[in-house]
Design an enzyme around this catalytic site. Structure first.
Site, mmCIF file in Angstrom:
data_model
loop_
_atom_site.group_PDB
_atom_site.id
_atom_site.type_symbol
_atom_site.label_atom_id
_atom_site.label_comp_id
_atom_site.label_asym_id
_atom_site.label_seq_id
_atom_site.Cartn_x
_atom_site.Cartn_y
_atom_site.Cartn_z
ATOM 1 C CB SER C 74 -0.922 0.017 1.219
ATOM 2 O OG SER C 74 -1.774 -1.100 1.202
ATOM 3 C CG ASN C 153 -6.732 -7.731 -5.355
ATOM 4 O OD1 ASN C 153 -6.762 -6.994 -6.349
ATOM 5 N ND2 ASN C 153 -7.432 -7.480 -4.270
ATOM 6 C CD GLN C 181 -2.731 -10.738 -5.167
ATOM 7 O OE1 GLN C 181 -2.475 -11.944 -5.360
ATOM 8 N NE2 GLN C 181 -3.122 -10.281 -3.992
ATOM 9 C CB ALA C 202 7.925 -9.182 1.512
ATOM 10 C CG HIS C 203 2.026 -9.588 2.993
ATOM 11 N ND1 HIS C 203 0.738 -10.024 2.855
ATOM 12 C CD2 HIS C 203 2.032 -8.296 2.597
ATOM 13 C CE1 HIS C 203 -0.015 -9.023 2.411
ATOM 14 N NE2 HIS C 203 0.749 -7.961 2.245
ATOM 15 C CB THR C 239 15.669 3.036 11.518
ATOM 16 O OG1 THR C 239 15.955 4.277 12.169
ATOM 17 C CG2 THR C 239 16.761 2.038 11.821
ATOM 18 C CB CYS C 328 -7.784 -5.360 2.872
ATOM 19 S SG CYS C 328 -7.687 -4.789 1.220
HETATM 20 C C1 LIG Z 1 -3.151 -5.940 -5.881
HETATM 21 C C2 LIG Z 1 -2.800 -5.459 -4.519
HETATM 22 N N1 LIG Z 1 -2.306 -4.226 -4.336
HETATM 23 C C3 LIG Z 1 -1.953 -3.752 -3.142
HETATM 24 C C4 LIG Z 1 -2.106 -4.520 -2.017
HETATM 25 C C5 LIG Z 1 -1.719 -3.926 -0.699
HETATM 26 O O1 LIG Z 1 -0.594 -4.537 -0.144
HETATM 27 P P1 LIG Z 1 -0.309 -4.448 1.434
HETATM 28 O O2 LIG Z 1 -1.539 -4.950 2.100
HETATM 29 O O3 LIG Z 1 0.873 -5.281 1.648
HETATM 30 O O4 LIG Z 1 -0.090 -3.014 1.751
HETATM 31 C C6 LIG Z 1 -2.634 -5.830 -2.136
HETATM 32 C C7 LIG Z 1 -2.845 -6.735 -0.979
HETATM 33 O O5 LIG Z 1 -3.361 -6.460 0.050
HETATM 34 C C8 LIG Z 1 -2.986 -6.301 -3.409
HETATM 35 O O6 LIG Z 1 -3.477 -7.538 -3.577
HETATM 36 C C1 LIG Z 2 13.540 11.607 17.754
HETATM 37 C C2 LIG Z 2 13.374 10.702 16.585
HETATM 38 N N1 LIG Z 2 12.312 10.868 15.781
HETATM 39 C C3 LIG Z 2 12.102 10.072 14.721
HETATM 40 C C4 LIG Z 2 12.958 9.039 14.412
HETATM 41 C C5 LIG Z 2 12.665 8.205 13.204
HETATM 42 O O1 LIG Z 2 12.316 6.900 13.528
HETATM 43 P P1 LIG Z 2 12.468 5.726 12.455
HETATM 44 O O2 LIG Z 2 13.878 5.760 12.001
HETATM 45 O O3 LIG Z 2 12.090 4.513 13.177
HETATM 46 O O4 LIG Z 2 11.534 6.023 11.326
HETATM 47 C C6 LIG Z 2 14.091 8.831 15.228
HETATM 48 C C7 LIG Z 2 15.087 7.770 14.994
HETATM 49 O O5 LIG Z 2 15.607 7.524 13.956
HETATM 50 C C8 LIG Z 2 14.291 9.679 16.345
HETATM 51 O O6 LIG Z 2 15.342 9.527 17.147
#
Ligand SMILES: Cc1ncc(COP(=O)(O)O)c(C=O)c1O
Ligand SMILES: Cc1ncc(COP(=O)(O)O)c(C=O)c1O
Ligand code: FES
Ligand code: FES
Lengths: 145, 395, 395
Positions: C74, C153, C181, C202-203, C239, C328
């Site tokens: 998504s 899908n 898909q 990936a899932h 990250t 979904c």
């Molecule tokens: C065709 C298609 N697009 C987008 C998505 C969204 O992927 P996700 O749920 O991993 O965000 C899905 C599955 O849910 C899908 O089947």
């Molecule tokens: C204060 C602060 N805000 C936001 C983030 C962003 O988090 P993330 O890297 O998990 O997206 C971090 C760390 O990287 C952070 O230390």
């Protein structure tokens, strides 16, 4: 960001650190605001670079570049030392990450400045070279892709 | 000598605790069914997510319906700011934040600044605190949102969040706080502190990467950042990251349980580290406050005349993992915006080191760091033309 | 009789294969260092991510610098559409998509439709195919983007992606495809098929949840969706979800390796399932095409006079996990927009069943489903007033 083993070697065991008391060519480039200053000391005799030393405030790649560059010019004629390019320094270090290429530019320029300092003191004509505008370089390195 | 392996970069990211990973495992391979489905297998995951959401809510004293799972701290920050701004622009276009926010807030604000919003960046004092009167004075008729970080990731400054929340509430302005460094580390209570929205990230408190949450107080309207399926009560699309959610909840539960005891130890070690470094290294200074208003595990020291990356590389050679400036910008060469904001000159800001401690940090490790860092600083200073100038000047 | 446990909802989500999980584990607990840091520990994760990015790129014949990791399918869809639209609105404001997209595309387009963009929704025929001439005719001077899903899908229709890509290229319009898909299930080659942007998750191919990727052809400019740190070459902050990325790459590598053999089996089982159901249940029809242009693991059948949720609950009681409409949105009560788009009347669209097979599906399971489904349909029809009316009318 990955440094080559060569870079790490020259960083952890830098060659030619220090100053030369009776240097007859000194060049300094960079600025502290950017986080990088390189100062090169040369001892030139009979048109040969007898000795070279450096002091550098900067990152790992700046220190490694200083170390490698000084090593590469010792024993060379002044003309040959002048021809040492930043690319040659980077290659001798087995490459630098793209964002760190400018650190090797510092080395090239510091040597140019030191040689011209020597030529000036010796009453010789200065050779032409364009010092990179560090602010411009900074934008180039840190600006948008 | 055996190569040491000392991790002092917990503020960047942590490992997943074994107990946490253990809880996650079954949800990768067995209980993996799409929680929105109606078969029994899905009911298991649905309930597990619900329970996890409850744990997360409880940890910050929120209602579980106010917790929305995201793909991390940055997503939570982006969603809070852009989502609120876009959904409420009819009320005004002014947003207040600070100069020391994480890039996940700053870059969003810069983006909004270019797209019709007006942003005020509150300055901070030399310890990293905002001035509450600055905030009061900055709020105007068009102000819709205040976003001020709970605790700073670089210098560890903990803001007076409760007071900030009060000022926002008095002025009927929504208050978001980036609590990515606070949640799981210091007590956070959204009711007591008057917080309307709050971001967190699991990988900062021994949970998995790639999952975070945004707390959104009931009644606040946000535009979706990720549109699509009906997950997260229609607010955040995407098939639920089940193991991630389970892991975040478990890690947070553990963190809250052990917090008091853990922090006693951390504060003791941190103080020993800071005092020891300042004592042993001349021309060094502590960045951020001392005492209660500093994150328990954070030490940030500037060593004049040398450069941060070189320090990190030398520390690495000695088996110590640390960071200089904020983790996600090392690799970039600019000095930290936070250190500049607390008034450090450029050339001095370059030479700073952040050591962030964690649950496994030992006193013996601190002793080792106290032995190694002064040597490294000295070696680098011997190479530094700035030190040279300074030393000669002193003579 | 022992309770069966038959999973036929692989199109909604899959479990993580044990080999995949095994590769992920060390990155939770040992190699967890922030890849942007410069200490050795981080270099390990940095290299692992780079290698994984290479595997992902190779699987779709892209360059690794064109692969950007996201928090799922998504997010990839949202980023592609909003990011491209916002970064290129000076070129035009017209976007073309289809009526059978996943909600992650449709809801984004609706959102953009309310914010200054003009959206054309191409219709599909009764098998779910768009007409290439419709696409040609829809492109105009202001068209900046075409987004057409690779494979549907719900009904498994695989579009003529290459032809679509050609038309887009001829008209200098960027072509995005939601291949969530398709990737890992059928061959995908972004060069050969003229694809400019592509989403994956990936899932859907035995990798972990909460991680996906967006392929972005070099030279295409996108506005960031998640601003902040410099990760993903400054394009997607947060990250890095290291275990997630490692898992996605490994799963995709396995999927591509086994694809040909796997699909032979799947097509055989799927055909047996479809033919068997159509044969055994009167007043049933197949949704989507037969043969080559259908996803190997997808069966979607409508049983007239009954309602989808009741079928699912009864199947569940018999130990079969399946889905009706898109996963979904089950939990929502509207009939599937895809089934309506291929021309099914509302009352008939309600009675559809999607069985999606996977690597562990056996012929014995198919036999069991073929035995159980007709009984369930009959039982539900016996309760249905519609069936009643129909049966009386027939007499
Ligand atoms: C065709 C298609 N697009 C987008 C998505 C969204 O992927 P996700 O749920 O991993 O965000 C899905 C599955 O849910 C899908 O089947
Ligand atoms: C204060 C602060 N805000 C936001 C983030 C962003 O988090 P993330 O890297 O998990 O997206 C971090 C760390 O990287 C952070 O230390
Ligand atoms: S000296 Fe500027 S980054 Fe190397
Ligand atoms: S630090 Fe000198 S170029 Fe940026």
């Amino acid at each position: 960001m990955l440094y080559s083993e060569k870079v790490m070697d020259h960083f952890t065991n830098p060659r030619n650190v220090g100053e030369i008391a009776d240097a007859n060519g000194i060049g300094e480039v960079g600025n502290a605001k950017c986080g990088d200053i390189m100062r090169i000391y040369l001892k030139i005799q009979d048109n040969i670079v007898k000795d070279a030393k450096f002091k550098t405030f900067g990152c790992g790649s700046a220190i490694a570049s200083s170390s490698m560059a000084t090593e590469l010019i010792i024993g060379k004629s002044v003309e040959d030392a002048w021809e040492l390019s930043n690319k040659a320094v980077a290659e001798a270090l087995d490459g630098l990450p793209p964002v760190k290429m400018h650190c090797s530019v510092l080395a090239e320029e510091a040597i140019h400045k030191a040689i011209n300092d020597y030529r000036e003191k010796a009453g010789l004509e200065l050779w032409d070279f364009k010092e990179t505008d560090h602010d411009e370089l900074h934008d180039q390195v840190h600006g948008d892709e | 000598m055996e190569k040491r392996n000392i991790y002092m970069d917990h503020a960047a990211t942590t490992y997943v605790k074994p107990e946490v990973l253990e809880e996650m495992i079954p949800y990768f391979t067995e209980n993996f069914g799409n929680p929105s489905s109606i078969y029994s297998q899905a009911r298991v995951t649905n309930m597990a997510i619900d329970e996890s959401r409850g744990k997360i809510a409880k940890a910050i004293n929120a209602d579980r319906r106010e917790i929305f799972i995201t793909g991390g701290g940055s997503e939570a920050d982006n969603w809070a700011i852009k989502g609120y701004a876009n959904a409420n622009k009819h009320k005004g276009n002014h947003i207040i934040t600070t100069t020391i926010e994480h890039h996940a807030i700053l870059h969003v604000c810069e983006y909004l600044g270019k797209n019709g919003f007006e942003i005020t960046y509150l300055p901070v004092d030399e310890k990293g605190f905002i001035n509450i009167d600055d905030l009061r004075n900055a709020i105007k008729d068009t102000t819709i949102l205040v976003s001020i970080m709970f605790a700073n990731n670089e210098i560890g400054t903990i803001q007076s969040v409760k007071e900030i929340g009060e000022v926002c509430r008095e002025n009927k302005v929504v208050f978001h706080t980036d609590a990515v460094q606070a949640v799981g580390h210091i007590p956070v209570d959204v009711q007591e502190l008057n917080i309307d929205m709050l971001s967190m990230a699991a990988h900062k408190f021994y949970g998995p990467k790639g999952v975070g949450a945004l707390y959104v107080r009931k009644g606040i309207r946000l535009e979706n950042l990720i549109h699509g399926g009906a997950q997260e009560r229609n607010k955040r699309a995407g098939t639920e990251n089940i193991p991630g959610i389970i892991g975040m909840a478990k890690a947070l539960e553990l963190a809250v349980e052990n917090m008091e005891e853990e922090n006693k130890k951390l504060v003791m070690l941190r103080n020993k580290l800071i005092d020891g470094l300042l004592e042993r290294v001349p021309h060094s200074r502590l960045n951020g406050p001392c005492g209660e208003m500093r994150l328990p595990g954070n030490a940030n020291i500037t060593f004049e005349f040398i450069e941060g990356e070189s320090i990190l590389l030398m520390l690495d050679a000695k088996g110590i993992a640390a960071s200089s400036g904020s983790a996600c910008t090392s690799g970039s060469l600019d000095p930290s915006h936070v250190l500049l904001a607390i008034g450090l000159p450029h050339e001095i800001a370059h030479g700073s080191l952040r050591l962030s401690l964690g649950e496994k940090t030992t006193e013996e490790e601190i002793d080792y760091v106290l032995e190694v860092v002064p040597q490294i600083v000295q070696r680098l200073r011997e190479m530094s033309p700035l030190w040279d100038n300074f030393a000669k000047g002193e003579k």
